[in-house]
Write a protein that holds these residues in place. Structure first.
Motif, PDB file in Angstrom:
ATOM      1  N   MET A  14       0.867  -1.192   0.000  1.00 25.31           N
ATOM      2  CA  MET A  14       0.000   0.000   0.000  1.00 25.31           C
ATOM      3  C   MET A  14       0.900   1.237   0.000  1.00 25.31           C
ATOM      4  O   MET A  14       2.002   1.222   0.560  1.00 25.31           O
ATOM      5  N   ASP A  15       0.414   2.316  -0.593  1.00 28.32           N
ATOM      6  CA  ASP A  15       1.189   3.569  -0.574  1.00 28.32           C
ATOM      7  C   ASP A  15       1.137   4.179   0.821  1.00 28.32           C
ATOM      8  O   ASP A  15       0.074   4.210   1.448  1.00 28.32           O
TER       9      ASP A  15
ATOM     10  N   ARG B 168       2.446   3.305   3.683  1.00 29.31           N
ATOM     11  CA  ARG B 168       2.347   2.517   4.922  1.00 29.31           C
ATOM     12  C   ARG B 168       3.605   2.607   5.757  1.00 29.31           C
ATOM     13  O   ARG B 168       3.525   2.538   6.999  1.00 29.31           O
TER      14      ARG B 168
ATOM     15  N   GLU C 275       9.754   3.451  -5.854  1.00 25.61           N
ATOM     16  CA  GLU C 275       9.156   2.821  -4.667  1.00 25.61           C
ATOM     17  C   GLU C 275      10.149   2.795  -3.501  1.00 25.61           C
ATOM     18  O   GLU C 275       9.794   3.098  -2.357  1.00 25.61           O
TER      19      GLU C 275
ATOM     20  N   ASP D  82      10.022   4.736   0.253  1.00 24.79           N
ATOM     21  CA  ASP D  82      10.063   4.024   1.547  1.00 24.79           C
ATOM     22  C   ASP D  82      11.223   4.518   2.408  1.00 24.79           C
ATOM     23  O   ASP D  82      11.089   4.626   3.634  1.00 24.79           O
TER      24      ASP D  82
HETATM   25 MG   LIG Z   1       5.377   1.636  -1.986  1.00 27.19          MG
END
Ligand SMILES: [Mg+2]
Ligand SMILES: NCC(=O)CCC(=O)O
Length: 352
Positions: A193-194, A196, A259, A263
């Motif tokens: 999920m974006d 998180r 991604e 993070d």
């Molecule tokens: Mg991600």
């Protein structure tokens, strides 16, 4: 040993027989010199695999004193909590620094919201407590995602056939908190999920878990290689549709960097690429771009391929295992989650 022209071909530094022909190629550079014997190969070896590189994933299941084989993963069992403690002991003896826990949730405890994920007394939390009590110095990683707990097998909450990102993240934060409270050392969100990682970091910090690390499954691809894992956690039959709206498209590489970058910005201490063998290029790019502690997951299907071919006598399973693990190190990984961890660590121990 193979014999060629009457002498073992491995012994290239043996005295040349008098009858040998004079060299016919005028070569100054002969790369084979550095490979002439085992000591010479050891001397120039660029990468090594050690037990320090290994994280051992374990499957836990309800019950007592039972080990149930996972059919599609020969050599891997589902373990009741007491047996997981025994494998934790084996990890300690083999100098494996960390284990990872995955639950098989009883079907009666699965629902569309994955409620059991936030139960502070669920199987994962019970296992963490039991393992930490006996082996406080063994690292314990807990996966954060809803798929072992949902009746539909997805990692997130669903409404009208759509995965709800932000609502899912709120549940994942609560899941991470019950795991941290149980004593988990590394929280590993695998849901894709974006946002998180940032939300979990904030939740952990607010609750005082400043030292609990986050290893994000940052670049996790929608992969056919997860099949046996879904057997192991019992979500293979229940999973409806696929996970392509949240896990990455295997065609993409630049997207993995975006991604991972997000993070790290959100507070990941370590990042992971998953699966492993088909994504070695991603491991290399991530390591070169961010110089972060970079992990790779040799997933269940990769394990199953090697184990099955080996079981059939088609490949030398032990050598294939060691070669695949060394390949991850060569690609830039600092560590590997692998179901081969105990066998590889045994082998490394024998080699001294
Ligand atoms: Mg991600
Ligand atoms: N979140 C953990 C996994 O999905 C593991 C997949 C596998 O071993 O196939």
């Amino acid at each position: 040993m193979a014999i060629k022209f009457g002498r073992p071909i491995e012994m290239r530094d043996a005295p040349r027989p008098k009858t040998a022909l004079a060299p016919s190629l005028d070569l100054v550079v002969r790369p084979r010199r550095n490979r002439k014997s085992e000591w010479a190969r050891r001397l120039v070896r660029e990468n090594v695999l050690t037990a320090d590189d290994l994280i051992w994933p374990l499957f836990v299941v309800d019950g007592h004193n039972k080990r149930t084989p996972v059919a599609s993963m020969p050599g891997v069992d589902r373990l009741t909590v007491d047996q997981a403690v025994r494998d934790a002991e084996r990890a300690m003896k083999l100098n494996i620094p960390c284990i990872a826990l995955f639950p098989y949730t009883e079907p009666s405890l699965r629902d569309e919201f994955g409620s059991e994920a936030t139960n502070a007394d669920n199987l994962v939390c019970q296992s963490v407590r039991a393992i930490k009590k006996e082996f406080p110095n063994l690292g314990v990683l807990c996966d954060v995602a809803l798929d072992p707990f949902t009746s539909h097998g997805h990692d997130g909450l669903i409404e009208d056939g759509k995965i709800l990102n932000d609502e899912t993240v709120a549940v994942l934060v609560r899941q991470a908190l019950v795991q941290a409270e149980a004593g988990c050392d590394i929280i590993a969100p695998s849901d894709m999920m974006d946002g998180r990682v940032g939300a979990i970091r904030e939740g952990l910090d607010a609750a005082g878990f400043l030292d609990v690390q986050i290893m994000s499954y940052a670049a996790k691809y929608a992969s056919a290689f997860y099949g046996p894992f879904r057997d192991a956690i019992g979500s293979a039959k229940t999973l409806t549709g696929d996970k392509r709206t949240y896990q990455m498209d295997s065609a993409n590489s630049d997207e993995a960097l975006r991604e991972v970058e997000l993070d790290i910005a959100e507070g990941a201490d370590m990042v992971m690429v998953k699966p492993g063998m088909p994504y070695l290029d991603i491991v290399r790019r991530v390591k070169d771009t961010f110089a972060m502690p970079t992990f790779v997951y040799q997933v269940s299907g990769e394990y199953a391929m090697i184990a099955a071919a080996s079981g059939n006598g088609w490949i030398d399973g032990e050598r294939a295992m060691m070669e695949s693990l060394l390949g991850f190190k060569r690609a830039g990984a600092d560590g590997i989650l692998t179901y081969f961890a105990p066998q590889a660590a045994e082998k490394l121990k024998q080699q001294g």
